[in-house]
Design an enzyme around this catalytic site. Structure first.
Site, PDB file in Angstrom:
ATOM      1  N   VAL B  77       0.853  -1.184   0.000  1.00 56.77           N
ATOM      2  CA  VAL B  77       0.000   0.000   0.000  1.00 56.77           C
ATOM      3  C   VAL B  77       0.891   1.237   0.000  1.00 56.77           C
ATOM      4  O   VAL B  77       1.800   1.352   0.831  1.00 56.77           O
ATOM      5  CB  VAL B  77      -0.887   0.002   1.266  1.00 56.77           C
ATOM      6  N   CYS B  78       0.651   2.152  -0.925  1.00 56.11           N
ATOM      7  CA  CYS B  78       1.485   3.356  -1.011  1.00 56.11           C
ATOM      8  C   CYS B  78       1.311   4.224   0.230  1.00 56.11           C
ATOM      9  O   CYS B  78       0.199   4.614   0.578  1.00 56.11           O
ATOM     10  CB  CYS B  78       1.122   4.179  -2.240  1.00 56.11           C
ATOM     11  N   ILE B  79       2.418   4.561   0.835  1.00 58.60           N
ATOM     12  CA  ILE B  79       2.347   5.296   2.107  1.00 58.60           C
ATOM     13  C   ILE B  79       1.786   6.704   1.930  1.00 58.60           C
ATOM     14  O   ILE B  79       0.954   7.149   2.737  1.00 58.60           O
ATOM     15  CB  ILE B  79       3.731   5.330   2.814  1.00 58.60           C
ATOM     16  N   ALA B  82      -1.877   6.487   1.219  1.00 60.53           N
ATOM     17  CA  ALA B  82      -2.567   5.922   2.377  1.00 60.53           C
ATOM     18  C   ALA B  82      -2.734   6.962   3.479  1.00 60.53           C
ATOM     19  O   ALA B  82      -3.819   7.115   4.051  1.00 60.53           O
ATOM     20  CB  ALA B  82      -1.799   4.714   2.908  1.00 60.53           C
TER      21      ALA B  82
END
Lengths: 140, 130
Positions: B77-79, B82
């Site tokens: 999941v892209c930080i 997110a």
């Protein structure tokens, strides 16, 4: 050897800059991707051409009340992202010309660091050819 | 064939979230390799363990977790995407001083470099988006 693979990456930008977050988050990928020394091109088609529009006004008084990130495109040349293709038909349909776009430039290190335009206005056939040549096409 | 998968749309909102799962599952069942599944834009919401869909509907997050477990998938999941959408793992929640985390089992949070790497290391990067 595997670490030295250079692939051709094309980012296809299709959405207006502030209606959705696609444009901003696409630009974030481009900037991070620049650190990987890949062969990067950007294409702007459909409403995506508005991302490069000059004089964007985004304050609450004059616009959507969002952060104006358009100046980031001006820095792309410094990240060696200097192949930027804009679809002429998309400009035409929106009453825009190359003069309405920001002046994106880079310094050509093979030509005495002469400042050159990063933008090419292309037709749909050329966009199709460009896509055909890529290893990776990211469409936002 | 070694695939990278990019999921750009949110669960229940957009079919591309389902299509990404169906494609990934089908590819694995045919014996292909999935280098990584990367969740970006609203796609990060696919990783919320707090989603409670109606009983008679598919459970999108559990489905990913189970597929991930079965095939040892790298679900990233892209930080940046997110954080602005309130998707935090335990570490990030602590670091940001938030009172809860919501990333489901099997997913982990990391940077956009993981997407670029998926483009480099996969034979095909398949984008599921609008």
């Amino acid at each position: 050897m595997e670490d030295e693979v250079i692939k051709k990456f094309l980012y296809v930008n299709r959405k207006a800059p502030y209606g959705t977050i696609y444009a901003l988050e696409s630009l974030e990928v481009v900037l991070i991707g620049a650190a990987f020394d890949q062969d990067v091109s950007l294409a702007f088609i459909d409403d995506g051409v508005y991302q490069l529009k000059k004089d964007q006004k985004t304050s609450v008084d004059s616009g959507a009340g969002m952060k104006n990130f358009s100046k980031t495109y001006l820095a792309l040349g410094d990240y060696d992202v200097n192949k930027i293709y804009v679809d002429k038909a998309s400009l035409d349909e929106r009453g825009l010309t190359a003069d309405d776009l920001m002046e994106l430039v880079y310094e050509d290190e093979d030509d005495d660091y002469k400042e050159k335009s990063s933008i090419s206005i292309v037709n749909q056939e050329e966009i199709a050819q460009l896509m055909e040549q890529q290893d990776v096409v990211l469409s936002f | 064939m070694k695939f990278g998968i990019l999921v750009n749309e949110g669960p229940y909102q957009h079919q591309s979230s389902d299509s990404a799962y169906q494609f990934t599952k089908a590819a694995l069942e045919k014996g292909h390799e999935i280098f990584r599944v990367f969740f970006y834009h609203d796609g990060v919401n696919n990783a919320s363990r707090l989603m409670v869909p109606p009983q008679d509907d598919r459970n999108i997050v559990n489905r990913w977790t189970e597929l991930g477990k079965k095939y040892n998938l790298d679900l990233v999941v892209c930080i940046a995407a997110a954080q602005r959408r309130g998707m935090l793992d335990e570490n990030e929640a602590k670091r940001q001083g938030k009172d809860a985390s919501n990333i489901a089992e099997g997913f982990h949070i990391s940077g956009l470099g993981q997407l670029i790497e998926a483009g480099i290391k996969s034979e095909r990067l398949v984008v599921f988006g609008d």
